[in-house]
Motif scaffolding. Structure first.
Motif, mmCIF file in Angstrom:
data_model
loop_
_atom_site.group_PDB
_atom_site.id
_atom_site.type_symbol
_atom_site.label_atom_id
_atom_site.label_comp_id
_atom_site.label_asym_id
_atom_site.label_seq_id
_atom_site.Cartn_x
_atom_site.Cartn_y
_atom_site.Cartn_z
ATOM 1 N N ASP A 460 -18.304 24.157 8.365
ATOM 2 C CA ASP A 460 -18.404 22.774 7.880
ATOM 3 C C ASP A 460 -16.997 22.365 7.428
ATOM 4 O O ASP A 460 -16.401 23.016 6.566
ATOM 5 C CB ASP A 460 -19.402 22.738 6.716
ATOM 6 C CG ASP A 460 -19.576 21.348 6.096
ATOM 7 O OD1 ASP A 460 -18.668 20.500 6.218
ATOM 8 O OD2 ASP A 460 -20.622 21.126 5.462
ATOM 9 N N VAL A 461 -16.469 21.275 8.014
ATOM 10 C CA VAL A 461 -15.109 20.814 7.707
ATOM 11 C C VAL A 461 -15.190 19.474 6.989
ATOM 12 O O VAL A 461 -15.733 18.491 7.520
ATOM 13 C CB VAL A 461 -14.262 20.669 8.981
ATOM 14 C CG1 VAL A 461 -12.834 20.268 8.628
ATOM 15 C CG2 VAL A 461 -14.261 21.974 9.781
ATOM 16 N N ALA A 466 -10.923 20.831 4.058
ATOM 17 C CA ALA A 466 -11.494 22.019 3.422
ATOM 18 C C ALA A 466 -12.650 22.550 4.267
ATOM 19 O O ALA A 466 -13.397 21.781 4.892
ATOM 20 C CB ALA A 466 -11.983 21.687 2.022
ATOM 21 N N THR A 467 -12.804 23.867 4.299
ATOM 22 C CA THR A 467 -13.804 24.493 5.153
ATOM 23 C C THR A 467 -14.810 25.276 4.332
ATOM 24 O O THR A 467 -14.491 25.832 3.285
ATOM 25 C CB THR A 467 -13.141 25.452 6.162
ATOM 26 O OG1 THR A 467 -12.514 26.533 5.451
ATOM 27 C CG2 THR A 467 -12.095 24.730 6.998
ATOM 28 N N ARG A 468 -16.062 25.320 4.820
ATOM 29 C CA ARG A 468 -17.099 26.200 4.288
ATOM 30 C C ARG A 468 -17.812 26.838 5.466
ATOM 31 O O ARG A 468 -18.393 26.136 6.308
ATOM 32 C CB ARG A 468 -18.111 25.428 3.438
ATOM 33 C CG ARG A 468 -17.579 24.940 2.126
ATOM 34 C CD ARG A 468 -17.253 26.055 1.146
ATOM 35 N NE ARG A 468 -18.415 26.814 0.729
ATOM 36 C CZ ARG A 468 -19.194 26.478 -0.311
ATOM 37 N NH1 ARG A 468 -18.932 25.381 -1.021
ATOM 38 N NH2 ARG A 468 -20.214 27.238 -0.644
ATOM 39 N N LEU A 497 -25.156 18.494 6.616
ATOM 40 C CA LEU A 497 -23.751 18.160 6.813
ATOM 41 C C LEU A 497 -23.530 16.771 6.229
ATOM 42 O O LEU A 497 -24.184 15.805 6.644
ATOM 43 C CB LEU A 497 -23.403 18.191 8.304
ATOM 44 C CG LEU A 497 -21.927 18.138 8.673
ATOM 45 C CD1 LEU A 497 -21.264 19.477 8.360
ATOM 46 C CD2 LEU A 497 -21.745 17.794 10.148
ATOM 47 N N ALA A 498 -22.637 16.661 5.269
ATOM 48 C CA ALA A 498 -22.444 15.392 4.561
ATOM 49 C C ALA A 498 -21.823 14.339 5.478
ATOM 50 O O ALA A 498 -21.097 14.677 6.424
ATOM 51 C CB ALA A 498 -21.560 15.611 3.340
ATOM 52 N N LEU A 503 -18.016 19.535 12.336
ATOM 53 C CA LEU A 503 -18.350 20.925 12.612
ATOM 54 C C LEU A 503 -17.218 21.561 13.406
ATOM 55 O O LEU A 503 -16.619 20.919 14.270
ATOM 56 C CB LEU A 503 -19.648 21.024 13.416
ATOM 57 C CG LEU A 503 -20.934 20.686 12.672
ATOM 58 C CD1 LEU A 503 -22.104 20.653 13.641
ATOM 59 C CD2 LEU A 503 -21.195 21.691 11.551
ATOM 60 N N ARG A 504 -16.958 22.824 13.101
ATOM 61 C CA ARG A 504 -15.943 23.574 13.843
ATOM 62 C C ARG A 504 -16.543 24.894 14.289
ATOM 63 O O ARG A 504 -17.250 25.571 13.528
ATOM 64 C CB ARG A 504 -14.712 23.829 12.981
ATOM 65 C CG ARG A 504 -13.642 24.688 13.669
ATOM 66 C CD ARG A 504 -12.381 24.761 12.817
ATOM 67 N NE ARG A 504 -11.774 23.445 12.691
ATOM 68 C CZ ARG A 504 -11.071 23.041 11.631
ATOM 69 N NH1 ARG A 504 -10.910 23.867 10.600
ATOM 70 N NH2 ARG A 504 -10.555 21.824 11.606
#
Length: 554
Positions: A460-461, A466-468, A497-498, A503-504
């Motif tokens: 999640d980008v 910032a990534t999670r 996903l906000a 998405l990556r």
């Protein structure tokens, strides 16, 4: 590094009767019996664990007190060779027979009314599957949480790729002798290379019989094809009700979901599912991760306050199936991070559909933080991207601790710029996206070796970059999967996903020390055209998804 010191066993609980229960071969297992107030006999809950039944790691004294308050006798047993129990210290092997013998002893106890349930998570979730495989008539229900019975396919390997950091750190911490050692993956020197040398760094000349057994029995060994080590067989043969509790960010979520699916298809008894946005340490999804959690340092008052959230769904299930006191929880309950609990009669939930995102612009896959694209439509012309996999310099997995994936999540930005890490990033989703169901990557690739392995990570980008990390996986496969892409099972997920997030997908040939690096190879990935690589998600946003039947992972 100095040789690790064993942790002292926790103090005996004065509320419990300590009993040494004999097994069929004469080995005695240390067992604590906690009885509620009042006159019995009582319905009884059993847990069998290797983590010291009197220690703080698993909250057993607090669990026992809460179960007693609700009228259940509670029995905790150190597994063979662990804690105060006798016998050899060896993971997995003895749990079917020992579980049966313990149930036999319980069924004859004057304070037990004959209705026995089992409870526990991780390895003491597996001991439930082992006992269920024995089909003792007194076992009426199980609650396996954050666990899997698929030892070769999920605990020790991931689709044929050997897991390294988790099982080796777990062995160093748990499977040396009767004691625990407080070791996590970050304590080990992964530059040592060979697993035996990694263990020697903390235990000197002492060996783990469990690690020796795992190395002697690869994934295709017939040992793992027999119950209780094969999840599908055990779960499909289940004849008692089960409440399957898990976390979307748990290390065992794939095996947890496969077991529930197999049990639901094959069992005549109710098979309930409850999945939360938590990791193996029960840390929940939050915008500001708390950092690594020290279970030994959690105040007793916090543990006691956690018990209702931790155990109330389990007690509702036991009340229904052991006491006949009314309906249990719905067939499926789930929630995404920060969301409300949802109920359904199926998973994926009603209305879910498949969203296929094609890997695009392959030539840019190693350029910049975004790399290539993730697009609803494939590039008209096929394209390839090539890279060299060097096991001496593998792509880092970046976990501090896989068991605490939400407490200390990997910062995937740290791997930017590597020529052996492919990145594909979608456009922003203006209205967000609700992911709810299985996810997989279909990879068309070639390798210069006879066989290969591919890893994948879904991320999640945020708008600020910032990534999670959401999901990851790996699969071993033939060298050439063009025309027959390898499917990497990323597992199931519920995640919102906000709005404005992207998405990556990251693809590589290594993720170290999460997985054991494979041999050096020249690799190529195909994207675009009718046979290119793609990401497949299950979503509830119907306008973003293609129509069609959801395929459940095998």
């Amino acid at each position: 590094m100095s040789v690790a010191r064993p942790l002292p066993l926790g103090p005996l609980d004065p509320r419990a009767d300590q009993v040494m229960v004999g097994m069929r071969d004469g080995v005695r297992l240390a067992t604590d019996v906690y009885l509620p107030a009042g006159r019995g006999p009582f319905p009884t809950i059993l847990t069998r664990l290797p983590y010291d039944k009197t220690g703080r790691d698993c909250f057993i004294p607090w669990v026992a007190a809460y179960m007693n308050e609700h009228g259940y006798a509670f029995v905790a047993q150190d597994t063979r060779g662990k804690g105060r129990s006798e016998g050899a210290t060896l993971a997995f092997v003895n749990e079917l027979a020992d579980g049966y013998d313990c149930l036999d002893w319980l069924a004859g106890a004057a304070w037990c009314d004959g209705a026995i349930g089992m409870w526990g998570e991780s390895y003491f979730g597996f001991t439930q599957w082992a006992a269920a495989a024995g089909r003792h008539p007194a076992l009426r229900a199980i609650v396996p949480r954050n666990t899997t019975a698929d030892i070769a396919g999920d605990w020790l390997h991931r689709q044929g790729v050997p897991r390294l950091a988790f099982p080796l750190a777990w062995a160093a911490d748990t499977w040396i002798d009767n004691h625990m050692y407080g070791i996590v993956a970050a304590d080990l020197d992964w530059s040592a290379g060979d697993p035996a040398d990694v263990l020697a760094g903390v235990h000197g000349d002492r060996r783990s019989a469990s690690v020796d057994h795992w190395r002697a029995n690869p994934p295709d060994s017939p040992v793992w094809g027999r119950p209780p080590f094969c999840a599908d067989q055990v779960a499909a043969g289940l004849r008692i009700p089960a409440l399957h509790l898990g976390g979307w960010f748990d290390i065992f979520r794939r095996g947890q979901m496969r077991a529930w699916r197999s049990a639901r298809r094959g069992s005549p008894a109710p098979q309930l599912l409850m999945m939360d946005a938590v990791d193996h340490a029960h840390v929940g999804w939050s915008e500001e991760p708390p950092g690594p959690v020290d279970l030994h340092a959690i105040p007793s008052a916090e543990i006691e306050a956690f018990m209702p959230e931790y155990l109330d769904p389990t007690l509702a299930f036991y009340d229904a199936v052991l006491r006949g006191a009314g309906p249990a929880v719905p067939t499926v309950r789930w929630r995404a991070g920060g969301g409300e609990w949802q109920s359904d009669e199926s998973w994926p939930p009603t209305g879910a559909a498949t969203l296929r995102l094609e890997l695009a612009d392959a030539g840019a896959a190693t350029a910049g933080p975004d790399g290539g694209g993730l697009c609803p439509r494939a590039d008209a012309s096929p394209a390839t991207v090539s890279w060299a996999h060097d096991p001496g310099s593998p792509v880092p997995s970046l976990y501090v601790d896989e068991l605490q994936a939400l407490a200390a999540p990997p910062d995937d930005r740290l791997s930017a710029g590597r020529s052996d890490l492919l990145r594909f990033t979608s456009d922003a989703f203006p209205a967000g996206l609700r992911i709810a169901g299985p996810a997989r990557v279909r990879v068309a690739t070639t390798a210069s070796t006879s066989t290969a392995a591919t890893t994948a990570k879904l991320i999640d980008v945020g708008p600020d970059g910032a990534t999670r990390r959401l999901l990851d996986g790996a699969a071993a496969h033939p060298a050439d999967t063009r025309g027959c892409p390898v499917t990497i099972d990323l597992g199931d997920l519920a995640h919102d996903l906000a709005p404005g997030h992207r998405l990556r997908l990251e693809v590589a040939a290594s993720s170290y020390p999460q997985f054991l690096p494979q041999q050096a190879a020249e690799r190529t990935l195909l994207a675009g055209g009718p046979d290119g690589s793609a990401l497949e998600l299950t979503v509830l946003n119907s306008r973003s998804a293609s129509t069609g039947r959801i395929e459940e992972p095998r």
